[in-house]
Structure formats: structure tokens, C-alpha cells
Design a protein around this motif. Structure first.
Motif, PDB file in Angstrom:
ATOM      1  N   THR A 176      38.438  38.594  49.929  1.00 43.88           N
ATOM      2  CA  THR A 176      37.821  37.742  48.899  1.00 43.88           C
ATOM      3  C   THR A 176      38.787  37.523  47.746  1.00 43.88           C
ATOM      4  N   VAL A 177      39.475  38.575  47.316  1.00 39.57           N
ATOM      5  CA  VAL A 177      40.479  38.436  46.254  1.00 39.57           C
ATOM      6  C   VAL A 177      41.565  37.456  46.687  1.00 39.57           C
ATOM      7  N   SER A 178      41.982  37.580  47.957  1.00 39.82           N
ATOM      8  CA  SER A 178      43.019  36.690  48.476  1.00 39.82           C
ATOM      9  C   SER A 178      42.565  35.242  48.450  1.00 39.82           C
ATOM     10  N   LEU A 179      41.301  35.006  48.812  1.00 38.62           N
ATOM     11  CA  LEU A 179      40.766  33.646  48.783  1.00 38.62           C
ATOM     12  C   LEU A 179      40.762  33.076  47.365  1.00 38.62           C
ATOM     13  N   VAL A 180      40.382  33.902  46.400  1.00 34.68           N
ATOM     14  CA  VAL A 180      40.371  33.457  45.006  1.00 34.68           C
ATOM     15  C   VAL A 180      41.781  33.143  44.531  1.00 34.68           C
ATOM     16  N   LEU A 181      42.731  33.990  44.903  1.00 38.59           N
ATOM     17  CA  LEU A 181      44.123  33.770  44.504  1.00 38.59           C
ATOM     18  C   LEU A 181      44.668  32.474  45.092  1.00 38.59           C
ATOM     19  N   ASN A 182      44.149  32.079  46.255  1.00 39.66           N
ATOM     20  CA  ASN A 182      44.598  30.848  46.908  1.00 39.66           C
ATOM     21  C   ASN A 182      43.749  29.646  46.534  1.00 39.66           C
ATOM     22  N   ASN A 183      42.915  29.836  45.478  1.00 44.07           N
ATOM     23  CA  ASN A 183      42.114  28.732  44.939  1.00 44.07           C
ATOM     24  C   ASN A 183      41.137  28.156  45.962  1.00 44.07           C
ATOM     25  N   SER A 184      40.625  29.022  46.846  1.00 37.23           N
ATOM     26  CA  SER A 184      39.687  28.577  47.866  1.00 37.23           C
ATOM     27  C   SER A 184      38.328  28.274  47.240  1.00 37.23           C
ATOM     28  N   LYS A 185      37.669  27.233  47.756  1.00 41.07           N
ATOM     29  CA  LYS A 185      36.339  26.860  47.288  1.00 41.07           C
ATOM     30  C   LYS A 185      35.243  27.583  48.076  1.00 41.07           C
ATOM     31  N   ALA A 186      35.654  28.447  49.032  1.00 40.70           N
ATOM     32  CA  ALA A 186      34.678  29.127  49.878  1.00 40.70           C
ATOM     33  C   ALA A 186      34.002  30.301  49.164  1.00 40.70           C
ATOM     34  N   VAL A 187      34.514  30.673  48.006  1.00 41.79           N
ATOM     35  CA  VAL A 187      33.983  31.824  47.267  1.00 41.79           C
ATOM     36  C   VAL A 187      33.056  31.325  46.165  1.00 41.79           C
ATOM     37  N   LYS A 188      31.885  31.967  46.041  1.00 41.99           N
ATOM     38  CA  LYS A 188      30.934  31.580  45.007  1.00 41.99           C
ATOM     39  C   LYS A 188      31.572  31.650  43.623  1.00 41.99           C
ATOM     40  N   LEU A 189      31.125  30.767  42.728  1.00 43.24           N
ATOM     41  CA  LEU A 189      31.694  30.735  41.382  1.00 43.24           C
ATOM     42  C   LEU A 189      31.519  32.068  40.660  1.00 43.24           C
ATOM     43  N   GLU A 190      30.366  32.711  40.857  1.00 42.34           N
ATOM     44  CA  GLU A 190      30.120  34.000  40.201  1.00 42.34           C
ATOM     45  C   GLU A 190      31.131  35.047  40.663  1.00 42.34           C
ATOM     46  N   THR A 191      31.424  35.016  41.974  1.00 41.88           N
ATOM     47  CA  THR A 191      32.392  35.973  42.523  1.00 41.88           C
ATOM     48  C   THR A 191      33.800  35.656  42.046  1.00 41.88           C
ATOM     49  N   GLN A 192      34.123  34.342  42.009  1.00 41.07           N
ATOM     50  CA  GLN A 192      35.436  33.959  41.484  1.00 41.07           C
ATOM     51  C   GLN A 192      35.618  34.487  40.065  1.00 41.07           C
ATOM     52  N   TYR A 193      34.567  34.372  39.267  1.00 40.59           N
ATOM     53  CA  TYR A 193      34.646  34.832  37.875  1.00 40.59           C
ATOM     54  C   TYR A 193      34.905  36.334  37.825  1.00 40.59           C
ATOM     55  N   LYS A 194      34.173  37.116  38.647  1.00 43.63           N
ATOM     56  CA  LYS A 194      34.352  38.572  38.671  1.00 43.63           C
ATOM     57  C   LYS A 194      35.781  38.942  39.042  1.00 43.63           C
ATOM     58  N   VAL A 195      36.312  38.242  40.044  1.00 45.25           N
ATOM     59  CA  VAL A 195      37.673  38.548  40.492  1.00 45.25           C
ATOM     60  C   VAL A 195      38.688  38.197  39.417  1.00 45.25           C
ATOM     61  N   ARG A 196      38.543  37.041  38.775  1.00 42.97           N
ATOM     62  CA  ARG A 196      39.506  36.641  37.744  1.00 42.97           C
ATOM     63  C   ARG A 196      39.422  37.561  36.520  1.00 42.97           C
ATOM     64  N   GLU A 197      38.231  38.043  36.211  1.00 45.59           N
ATOM     65  CA  GLU A 197      38.085  39.001  35.113  1.00 45.59           C
ATOM     66  C   GLU A 197      38.766  40.316  35.457  1.00 45.59           C
ATOM     67  N   ALA A 198      38.660  40.723  36.713  1.00 40.97           N
ATOM     68  CA  ALA A 198      39.332  41.953  37.149  1.00 40.97           C
ATOM     69  C   ALA A 198      40.848  41.796  37.092  1.00 40.97           C
ATOM     70  N   ILE A 199      41.335  40.620  37.505  1.00 43.23           N
ATOM     71  CA  ILE A 199      42.775  40.336  37.448  1.00 43.23           C
ATOM     72  C   ILE A 199      43.274  40.412  36.014  1.00 43.23           C
ATOM     73  N   LYS A 200      42.486  39.834  35.111  1.00 45.31           N
ATOM     74  CA  LYS A 200      42.869  39.831  33.703  1.00 45.31           C
ATOM     75  C   LYS A 200      42.851  41.249  33.129  1.00 45.31           C
ATOM     76  N   LYS A 201      41.812  41.997  33.453  1.00 48.24           N
ATOM     77  CA  LYS A 201      41.670  43.353  32.929  1.00 48.24           C
ATOM     78  C   LYS A 201      42.798  44.258  33.400  1.00 48.24           C
ATOM     79  N   LEU A 202      43.151  44.147  34.688  1.00 47.36           N
ATOM     80  CA  LEU A 202      44.183  45.020  35.265  1.00 47.36           C
ATOM     81  C   LEU A 202      45.594  44.470  35.091  1.00 47.36           C
ATOM     82  N   ASN A 203      45.679  43.238  34.553  1.00 51.98           N
ATOM     83  CA  ASN A 203      46.982  42.590  34.370  1.00 51.98           C
ATOM     84  C   ASN A 203      47.733  42.495  35.694  1.00 51.98           C
TER      85      ASN A 203
END
Length: 342
Positions: A18-45
Motif C-alpha cells: 500500500t505504501v508503494s502504491l501511494v509512493l507511485n501516485n496510484s489512484k487505487a488507494v482510498k484517499l483516507e489511506t493515502q493521507y495516513k501514509v503521507r502523514e507517516a512519511i512526513k513524520k518519519l522523514n
């Protein structure tokens, strides 16, 4: 210790895929999940390993902008050059569209005037996953070559059959300009147009003629001069008309460059805008914004064009077989103080 994609997955409570899909800008991931993943990316740098991703996805995660110009050997801000406001303004929209993605952007100014068979170095090097072609100075051979190498392409500013294209609705551009002037009772309207063989020039003229017909105005009161888009072109075209004895009561310039050149000539003739003559520009760029007169302009919404082009290119990369996108951005009239009632 280096943060990994697994760390991001644990933080967001999702799978590694799922993280990989978000990183590749896939539209297959729900917006809520995309948000969680991007927040985690930001938090962990977290920083993706782009080199590893290139090996696994055959992508560079780099896009190219090729600005097609005839001014390759001239200063882009010279009075006899076409001002490259289209490149600057649409690029801002592209940058907005790439926000929150991991795509980098490379830009190349390219001219095929001296060598029609040449290709931009960005394309020849295969360093990019897709390309934006900005401007209309390209041949069908270039487009066909891009198709042969399967390089996702979006054209900005012009329509081209079979290729994703984002453009301003040019007929509406001419219609809005003529409508504004006719409603304010102007009777001798000069249209300083671009090259006669340009489809964009033809569509702008068609829009003006449509307005004349709707308002029951004599088409002979629409005077048209074709030239290039540089400031000097606008200057020379108006000078020629002026010296012929014609005195229009309004001017529409087919680009901000043309309009600026016309205004320089009017200044030299001590013609006051809008008291003696009304004027409308097209594009809405730094040239019209810095004009000594608060110009009325037809706004092409170039940043919007860039943003929509970005969406189209990312979709083309993800879904190569999707339907061709042809999107016309409606222009709008932005009132200044350069047009008054006659």
C-alpha cells in the motif's frame, strides 16, 4: 538508522504494498489511506530510494518540459522575441500538480528551425518518464517519434489529434474580446492577430466574427492584421495601419507581447488609453500585469492549464491505454481600465 518503507507501513498501519502504491501516485488507494501514509512519511522523514525504484519499475520518476521556440538564439525577453510567459505560467501549474508526488522536473528550450529532424536532448537521453510539450512550434514528425518510443506526452497550448492536449478555447477568446468592445459601442475594431496559418489565430478570428454576427455589426468594421507574437510585431503592425490613415477606436491584441508592442507605438503617438482608444490583451501574464495601463485582458488561465496537463500526464503514465484527453480551458474576461464606453 535509515527509515525504510516497512517503517512507514508500520506507522500508518498498512501493508508495504500500500505504501508503494501511494509512493507511485496510484489512484487505487482510498484517499483516507493515502493521507495516513503521507502523514507517516512526513513524520518519519522518509525518503524513497529512487535508484532502487528505477530498477524495479523501469521509471526515472522524472518528467520533462520541452518549450518549443523559434527564439533559441535570442534573449527570450527581447522586444523582437516572443515573450516566454507561456512557459513560466504553465510551469507554475505543473509544479502545483506535482505537489505531494516524488516526480522531479527537467526543462529544455528547444528549436527545430535550423534542423527539423532534431530531437530534444531530454527525449534522446530517455531520462524522463513523460514529457510536456509547450508551444505550437513542433512538427507531426516529432509527435510520431514520441509515439514510436511510447513516451507519454501532453501538449499544452494546442490541440493535436490522438495526443493528450490541454489548451485554451481560442474561439471563445476572440468572442469575449469582440463582445466586450461591441457592447461598449466601438465601431472600428482592429485585431492584431498572430500568424495567419496558425489554427489558434484562425479560431480567435472566428470567435470575433461570431460576435460581430450576433450583434448585427458590419464585418467590414473588423480590421485584421496578421504577424508574429513578439512586441516588435505588434509595434510594426499598428504602425503600418496608422500610416495607412486608419484610426481604430479599439484594439484587441492576440498576445500580451503584441499588445505591449502596440501600446509602445500608441505612447509614441501620444494616444491616450482608454480616452482616445480602448485596448484588450490576451493571456494575462507579467506583461499585462506590469503595463502602465490597467489592462482589460482575456485570461487564458495558464496555471490551470499546467495543473490539468500534469494530471493528464500522470494518468497516461499509470494507464497508457486510457482514452485520449482533450481538455479546453474556458477563458474569462478580466476587467481593467483600458476599455470605456464610446
Amino acid at each position: 538508522m535509515k527509515v525504510t518503507i516497512l517503517d512507514v507501513a508500520r506507522e500508518a498501519n498498512v501493508s508495504k504494498s500500500t505504501v508503494s502504491l501511494v509512493l507511485n501516485n496510484s489512484k487505487a488507494v482510498k484517499l483516507e489511506t493515502q493521507y495516513k501514509v503521507r502523514e507517516a512519511i512526513k513524520k518519519l522523514n522518509y525518503t524513497p530510494n529512487l535508484a532502487a525504484r528505477e530498477l524495479t519499475t523501469s521509471r526515472t520518476h522524472t518528467l520533462g518540459i520541452v518549450f518549443l521556440t523559434s527564439n533559441h538564439f535570442k534573449k527570450p525577453y527581447a522586444f523582437d522575441s516572443v515573450a516566454e510567459t507561456l512557459l513560466y505560467d504553465t510551469s507554475n501549474g505543473i509544479y502545483t500538480g506535482l505537489k505531494n508526488t516524488d516526480y522531479a522536473l527537467l526543462t529544455e528550450r528547444f528549436s527545430s528551425v535550423s534542423n527539423p529532424d532534431a530531437l530534444p536532448s531530454l527525449i534522446m537521453s530517455r531520462r524522463i518518464d513523460g514529457v510536456f510539450l509547450i508551444g505550437g512550434l513542433f512538427t507531426s514528425d516529432l509527435i510520431e517519434h514520441l509515439r514510436q518510443i511510447n513516451l507519454p506526452t501532453v501538449i499544452i497550448g494546442l490541440q493535436y489529434n490522438g495526443t493528450d492536449s490541454i489548451f485554451s478555447e481560442m474561439e471563445q477568446v476572440g468572442y469575449l474580446a469582440a463582445k466586450e468592445l461591441l457592447e461598449k459601442h466601438h465601431k472600428r475594431i482592429l485585431f492584431l492577430n498572430g500568424p495567419a496559418n496558425s489554427s489558434n489565430s484562425q479560431k480567435k478570428l472566428s470567435g470575433m466574427q461570431k460576435a460581430f454576427s450576433e450583434y448585427g455589426e458590419n464585418p467590414k468594421n473588423l480590421y485584421v492584421v496578421n504577424s508574429g507574437y513578439a512586441g516588435l510585431d505588434g509595434y510594426k503592425s499598428l504602425k503600418e495601419i496608422w500610416e495607412s490613415g486608419l484610426r481604430p477606436d479599439a484594439i484587441f491584441g492576440a498576445s500580451d507581447g503584441i499588445t505591449s508592442g502596440a501600446m509602445r507605438f500608441l505612447f509614441e503617438q501620444k494616444v491616450n488609453i482608454p480616452q482616445d482608444l480602448s485596448i484588450i490583451g490576451y493571456e494575462s501574464s507579467i506583461l499585462s500585469e506590469y503595463s502602465p495601463v490597467n489592462l482589460t485582458v482575456i485570461d487564458a488561465h495558464k496555471e490551470k492549464m499546467g495543473e490539468e496537463a500534469c494530471r493528464a500526464l500522470l494518468k497516461r503514465i499509470e494507464k497508457p491505454r486510457s482514452n485520449t484527453v482533450w481538455l479546453g480551458i474556458p477563458p474569462t474576461l478580466s476587467h481593467g481600465s483600458s476599455v470605456i464606453e464610446r
